[in-house]
Motif scaffolding. Structure first.
Motif, mmCIF file in Angstrom:
data_model
loop_
_atom_site.group_PDB
_atom_site.id
_atom_site.type_symbol
_atom_site.label_atom_id
_atom_site.label_comp_id
_atom_site.label_asym_id
_atom_site.label_seq_id
_atom_site.Cartn_x
_atom_site.Cartn_y
_atom_site.Cartn_z
ATOM 1 N N MET A 43 8.660 2.313 7.258
ATOM 2 C CA MET A 43 8.367 2.357 6.157
ATOM 3 C C MET A 43 8.674 0.643 5.807
ATOM 4 N N SER A 44 8.012 0.106 4.948
ATOM 5 C CA SER A 44 8.083 -1.478 4.465
ATOM 6 C C SER A 44 9.528 -1.739 3.962
ATOM 7 N N GLN A 45 9.445 -2.950 3.367
ATOM 8 C CA GLN A 45 10.847 -3.259 2.703
ATOM 9 C C GLN A 45 10.750 -2.784 1.257
ATOM 10 N N LYS A 46 9.683 -2.404 0.798
ATOM 11 C CA LYS A 46 9.399 -1.986 -0.584
ATOM 12 C C LYS A 46 9.944 -0.370 -0.612
ATOM 13 N N THR A 47 10.393 -0.039 -1.778
ATOM 14 C CA THR A 47 10.758 1.516 -2.104
ATOM 15 C C THR A 47 9.680 2.116 -2.470
ATOM 16 N N TRP A 48 9.522 3.507 -2.318
ATOM 17 C CA TRP A 48 8.230 4.121 -2.608
ATOM 18 C C TRP A 48 7.863 3.971 -4.050
ATOM 19 N N TYR A 49 8.789 3.672 -5.024
ATOM 20 C CA TYR A 49 8.232 3.458 -6.397
ATOM 21 C C TYR A 49 7.696 1.923 -6.507
ATOM 22 N N GLN A 50 8.097 0.921 -5.744
ATOM 23 C CA GLN A 50 7.583 -0.132 -5.695
ATOM 24 C C GLN A 50 6.101 -0.421 -5.189
ATOM 25 N N MET A 51 5.813 0.490 -4.405
ATOM 26 C CA MET A 51 4.491 0.584 -3.739
ATOM 27 C C MET A 51 3.406 1.172 -4.680
ATOM 28 N N THR A 52 2.219 0.592 -4.415
ATOM 29 C CA THR A 52 0.958 0.994 -4.753
ATOM 30 C C THR A 52 0.811 2.594 -4.237
ATOM 31 N N ALA A 53 -0.149 2.987 -4.693
ATOM 32 C CA ALA A 53 -0.392 4.501 -4.302
ATOM 33 C C ALA A 53 -1.083 4.090 -2.777
ATOM 34 N N GLU A 54 -2.012 3.235 -2.551
ATOM 35 C CA GLU A 54 -2.550 3.075 -1.477
ATOM 36 C C GLU A 54 -1.494 2.439 -0.424
ATOM 37 N N GLU A 55 -0.482 1.779 -0.617
ATOM 38 C CA GLU A 55 0.521 1.223 0.018
ATOM 39 C C GLU A 55 1.426 2.483 0.625
ATOM 40 N N ALA A 56 1.459 3.384 -0.266
ATOM 41 C CA ALA A 56 2.419 4.438 0.132
ATOM 42 C C ALA A 56 1.557 5.181 1.174
ATOM 43 N N LEU A 57 0.351 5.340 0.731
ATOM 44 C CA LEU A 57 -0.624 6.484 1.722
ATOM 45 C C LEU A 57 -0.400 5.571 3.184
ATOM 46 N N ASP A 58 -0.621 4.290 2.948
ATOM 47 C CA ASP A 58 -0.709 3.676 4.295
ATOM 48 C C ASP A 58 0.681 3.792 5.074
ATOM 49 N N ALA A 59 1.572 3.498 4.180
ATOM 50 C CA ALA A 59 2.905 3.819 4.832
ATOM 51 C C ALA A 59 2.895 5.245 5.552
ATOM 52 N N GLN A 60 2.414 6.058 5.033
ATOM 53 C CA GLN A 60 2.546 7.569 5.494
ATOM 54 C C GLN A 60 1.522 7.811 6.649
ATOM 55 N N GLN A 61 0.449 6.975 6.853
ATOM 56 C CA GLN A 61 -0.709 7.107 7.640
ATOM 57 C C GLN A 61 -1.363 8.246 7.408
ATOM 58 N N VAL A 62 -1.952 8.240 6.136
ATOM 59 C CA VAL A 62 -2.507 9.513 5.719
ATOM 60 C C VAL A 62 -3.717 9.347 4.958
ATOM 61 N N ASP A 63 -4.891 10.067 5.159
ATOM 62 C CA ASP A 63 -6.225 9.795 4.354
ATOM 63 C C ASP A 63 -6.133 10.867 2.998
ATOM 64 N N PRO A 64 -6.054 10.286 2.161
ATOM 65 C CA PRO A 64 -5.662 11.168 0.925
ATOM 66 C C PRO A 64 -6.986 12.143 0.667
ATOM 67 N N ARG A 65 -8.010 11.945 1.236
ATOM 68 C CA ARG A 65 -9.309 12.980 1.198
ATOM 69 C C ARG A 65 -9.264 14.184 2.053
ATOM 70 N N SER A 66 -8.481 14.035 3.276
ATOM 71 C CA SER A 66 -8.241 14.978 4.300
ATOM 72 C C SER A 66 -7.170 15.326 4.445
ATOM 73 N N GLY A 67 -5.955 14.816 3.944
ATOM 74 C CA GLY A 67 -4.669 15.066 4.522
ATOM 75 C C GLY A 67 -4.364 15.092 5.886
ATOM 76 N N LEU A 68 -3.290 15.378 6.386
ATOM 77 C CA LEU A 68 -2.832 15.348 7.783
ATOM 78 C C LEU A 68 -3.759 16.498 8.795
ATOM 79 N N PRO A 69 -3.931 16.105 9.733
ATOM 80 C CA PRO A 69 -4.432 16.970 10.807
ATOM 81 C C PRO A 69 -3.212 17.916 11.163
ATOM 82 N N TRP A 70 -3.732 19.334 11.605
ATOM 83 C CA TRP A 70 -2.619 20.241 11.592
ATOM 84 C C TRP A 70 -1.546 19.597 12.856
ATOM 85 N N GLU A 71 -2.263 19.172 13.897
ATOM 86 C CA GLU A 71 -1.457 18.683 15.068
ATOM 87 C C GLU A 71 -0.431 17.800 14.639
#
Ligand code: ATP
Length: 927
Positions: A1-29
């Protein structure tokens, strides 16, 4: 996680931090490996009762402790064999009690599991409904009104979302959520408007979020200890029985003391009398009662699960048996919720739509001539609105059954995800060549004003090359109020009263044919038009047309309704659908008796509570009602003395579900809010399941009465045998060990088997039991006492005859005691079959309950063992009985059954006499 807390991040930053594509979600594995790191998304459980504690708990009963003390003394006095045997019997009793309680505990746990919350999550590009505890950080979840937020998440999309966070912040007014980032600095929890917190509730709108914290890491996890509310889950009956248990202990001890005193006064040795008295008390106290009640309830609940009814609150099992009115939603509960558009209406023309189910193959006809929709601007617009203002998805997948068999040419089936009403419209569009995918490329959705049962409509704003357009669909009568223009014969013209009347007449015609009707409208927005709220956009709309869809009634519902009628249960339909549609379906299902009244929401709003109350017994269908009307209906029915079962699925249904005596939620289509407010969940959303649950509820209650009757009559018999003997100055008819053995042999297994007995045939032809009925009502108390007295007298008679028959025999007393022992056990084992019927033993096949037959056989074996196994005879001080003895034993043990069976003292079943009907007619006639 970056220095910012979750509510300080933009939606894109939060998605980046979680390494996930919002259109497909996480792979099962990836989700699996994340779960290994983060653990399950659940709050750690409170302390469980360990099996050892449960087992030791069996011996902390006061009388058992006294008995152990007495046994210790007799051991010290040299009566080793007696002492060891008594301890062994207490131990066996303890094991039995442990098994009963352990099973009860386990079943309750399993129940909790079943109602575990779930969440809609994107994995590998597809939407899945999974158990919420399987979620991991990075999962993209979809939320809609009524959902409980499954973990802490950062919103990445929010359409008019309001969340109720009182569990966390104490603030009960729902707060609006958005996706924007918050400025640097500390922001209190209540102001973190771009985050959603585990356990809070979406009350409005739709959203997407990426999970950022799960399980004990969440805000809820931080205060988990505070909110762990261990539900006692005790039913009113259990509570009353606990009270009764205390009274029975008092009575048992009182009588025992009388037995002991009488014995001593008649010259019995005090020590022997003391031990006999304590043993008698232990035997007579129905210590197994609470556990058996829990087992009967829990096993009944398991049977209900098999019939697709999940009980969330154990007390409702009891209330189910008292239900006198079922108020049911229509769509999905009485009907299949499998919608197919069969008719369209536009510009005064009726069109037919062909095709089956969700298959997108079919055509649109007018008077037998196939139409090319694309060439018709009005129909094209209708299709556009119905597909754009829509969240359902059509998909083709392999049929489950084929897939399992692994056949190569797996059959494809079409299915929809989302609301079936919308699904039907997607299918309609596809039939005319308007697919969601194609339209979405041209028209991009910018706003959504979701459907809810209060508004009865839904709108979206889409932008396209030439500007912006609002598309609205909804209940025609509601939609019309927002339309100023109409598309008529290809032109947009003012919507005059005459034209509106034509639309309403067409609506009425479709509704009469039991069709569910939706209207469609649109408006081109100008640049200056505001689009903040639906009030701004849903006005001055251009009406386009109507679609009528069939939603066939569920097959089994008609029969279930007729069953209710026989069981004295009134069935009422409460629906958001149009009055005429509702009435047509109610008639089809046999729900509407002649003279039965149909009212709509408007008429209901005009009635004050007094008027509603006076008419509520005659109303069978409530149409076009809003969820808040449901609460009034429940209350009016309750004030008329009814026990009300009420179904609901939406957020706004929760108050009515809570207020009903049995709140019922839908397992498939229900929101989390409605499920949490409910006492019962229908895992198949089916009305017939409610009736099945009521049947089980009645059966469980009767089974509880059966074993209470059995146990208490047995105990009364035991005490009275001793009491009468002492009063008559006879020797002890049973030795302490024998009393304990009678208790072990007769109380445990047969009573448990009665708890799972089959219901009597006429269970559903009796009227509902009054909610406040005493457990001993319907002459149960009388049956218990009279049977107890008879058992006591007959046992004593057998004892006395054996005693006086052969006075010279040195084994005379032991022989007579063996006769008494056998008579008492046999009388109880015969009585257990009596208890299966509210009338007499002759009314039911004794072999029907196999568990009971096995339990009685094993009890018999245990009794015979202590009489005929030579090694056990000296321990139990028994002598083997001869055939003449057995004839006497069987006659003495059988007399109570014959006496009471022929005396026909049993109560008559209560025939349903329906209170409700039509106010005007004295005699209710239900079709
Ligand atoms: P029940 O209360 O028995 O489940 P219902 O499903 O028909 O009945 P609602 O869902 O409240 O009740 O729907 C009320 C009306 O709103 C329907 O008759 C229909 O005309 C309209 N409607 C239903 N679903 C939608 C939707 N997704 N979008 C727009 N309008 C809808």
């Amino acid at each position: 996680m970056s220095q910012k807390t979750w509510y300080q991040m933009t939606a894109e930053e939060a998605l980046d931090a979680q390494q996930v594509d919002p259109r497909s979600g996480l792979p099962w594995e990836e989700a699996r490996s994340r779960q290994e790191r983060s653990g399950r998304n659940e709050l750690s459980e409170g302390k469980k009762v360990s099996p050892v504690t449960l087992f030791l708990g069996q011996f902390k009963d006061f009388m058992v402790l006294v008995l152990m003390g007495a046994t210790l003394i007799s051991g010290l006095l040299g009566e080793y064999l007696d002492a060891i045997t008594i301890v062994a019997i207490i131990f066996m009793n303890g094991i039995l009690g442990f098994i009963q309680e352990f099973r009860a505990e386990r079943s309750l746990r399993a129940l909790k599991e079943l109602s575990a919350p779930s969440a809609k999550v994107l994995r590998e590009g597809e939407l899945h409904q999974i158990v919420a505890r399987e979620l991991v950080p990075g999962d993209v979840v979809l939320l809609e009104s009524g959902d409980r937020i499954p973990a802490d998440l950062r919103f990445i999309e929010a359409n008019g979302v309001y969340v109720e966070e009182s569990a966390l912040t104490g603030e009960s007014v729902p707060v609006a959520k958005h996706v924007g980032a918050l400025p640097e600095g500390d922001v209190p929890l209540g102001d973190q408007r771009n985050l959603g917190f585990m356990g809070t509730m979406v009350t409005q709108g739709t959203a997407r979020g990426v999970i950022v914290r799960t399980g004990m890491e969440t805000e809820m996890g931080k205060i988990a200890d505070l909110i762990q509310n261990t539900d006692a889950m005790q039913t009113p009956l259990q509570h009353r029985l606990e009270q009764l248990g205390k009274i029975l202990i008092g009575i048992a001890i009182g009588l025992t003391i009388m037995v002991v005193v009488a014995g001593i006064m008649h010259g019995q040795p005090p020590y022997a009398m003391f031990l006999a008295g304590v043993s008698l008390a232990v035997a007579a106290i129905p210590e197994g009662l609470p556990a058996i009640v829990t087992i009967a309830l829990a096993l009944g609940v398991q049977r209900m699960i098999k019939r697709r009814a999940i009980v969330r609150k154990l007390p409702s099992v009891e209330t189910l048996g008292c239900a006198s009115v079922i108020c049911s939603d229509k769509t999905g509960t009485l009907t299949q919720n499998k919608m197919t558009v069969t008719h369209l209406w536009s510009s005064g023309q009726v069109l037919e739509v062909t095709g089956d189910g969700y298959s997108p193959y079919g055509t649109i006809h007018k008077g037998g001539v196939q139409l090319d929709v694309r060439k018709d601007p009005m129909l094209s617009r209708l299709m556009q609105v119905s597909v754009l203002c829509n969240n359902a998805k059509l998909r083709e997948e392999e049929a489950e059954s084929r897939k399992k068999k692994g056949k190569e040419a797996a059959e494809k089936v079409w299915s929809i995800s989302g609301d079936p009403t919308e699904g039907a419209l997607v299918v309609l569009g596809a039939k005319a060549g308007f697919t969601t995918e194609a339209l979405q490329d041209t028209y991009k959705r910018t706003h959504e004003f979701p459907f809810d049962s209060d508004r009865k409509r839904m709108s979206v704003i889409v932008s396209h090359a030439a500007g912006r357009m609002v598309c609205t669909k909804g209940a025609p009568d509601v939609l019309l109020q927002h339309c100023a223009y109409v598309m008529w014969e290809g032109k947009v013209i003012p919507f005059t009263a005459t034209l509106k009347a034509k639309v309403m007449a067409a609506n009425e015609g479709m509704a009469k044919a039991a069709l569910r009707v939706l209207g469609f409208a649109y408006r081109d927005l100008r640049a200056a038009d505001r689009s903040d709220g639906y009030e701004d956009v849903e006005q001055q709309l251009v009406f386009v047309g109507l679609a009528g869809m069939i939603d066939p009634p569920r097959r089994e519902v008609r029969e279930a309704i007729s069953k209710c009628r026989k069981a004295g249960i009134k069935t009422v339909m409460i629906t958001g659908d149009h009055q005429t549609t509702a009435e047509a379906i109610a008639k089809e299902l046999g729900m509407l008796p002649s003279g039965g009244i149909v009212v709509n929401g408007q008429q209901l709003a005009l009635m004050d509570d007094g008027e509603l109350e006076s008419r509520v017994d005659d109303i069978y269908v409530y149409a076009r009602v809003s969820p808040e009307h449901k609460l009034r209906i429940v209350k009016a029915l309750q004030r008329q003395g009814h026990v009300v079962a009420m179904t609901g699925d939406g957020v706004n249904d929760a108050p009515a579900i809570k207020a009903a005596d049995i709140g019922i939620a839908m397992g498939i289509s229900g929101t989390d809010v409605s499920k949490e407010a409910s006492a019962l969940i229908l895992s198949d959303d089916n009305f017939a399941t409610i009736v099945a649950a009521i049947e089980e509820g009645r059966g469980i209650y009767e089974n509880i009465r059966k074993f209470i009757r059995y146990l208490l009559a047995s105990n009364v018999g035991e005490i009275l045998t001793m009491f009468f003997a002492m009063m008559a100055g006879l020797p002890l008819p049973l030795l302490p060990i024998q009393i304990l053995w009678v208790n072990l042999v007769t109380d445990g297994l047969p009573a448990m088997a009665l708890g799972v007995d089959q219901a009597e045939k006429d269970l559903m032809t009796q009227k509902p039991r009054p909610a406040k009925e005493n457990i001993f009502a319907r002459r149960l108390g009388w049956k218990i006492v009279s049977r107890g007295v008879l058992i006591g007298l007959c046992t004593l008679a057998a004892f006395w005859i054996a005693l006086v028959n052969d006075p010279q025999n040195p084994d005379n007393l032991a022989h007579a005691q063996s006769v008494a022992f056998a008579t008492l056990v046999m009388a109880q084992l015969i009585h257990v079959f009596d208890c299966r019927s509210s009338r007499s033993i002759f009314h039911r096949n004794p072999l029907q309950n196999l568990y009971l037959v096995l339990a009685v056989l094993s009890s018999l074996a245990l009794m015979l063992a202590v009489m005929y196994v030579p090694q056990l005879q000296p321990i139990f001080k028994t002598v083997p009985l001869g055939w003449k003895d057995w004839i006497m034993v069987l006659i003495a043990a059988g007399i109570p059954t014959f006496f009471m069976g022929f005396g026909s003292v049993m109560s008559r079943p209560r025939k349903p006499e329906l209170k409700f009907g039509t106010g005007a007619k004295a005699k209710p006639s239900m079709r």
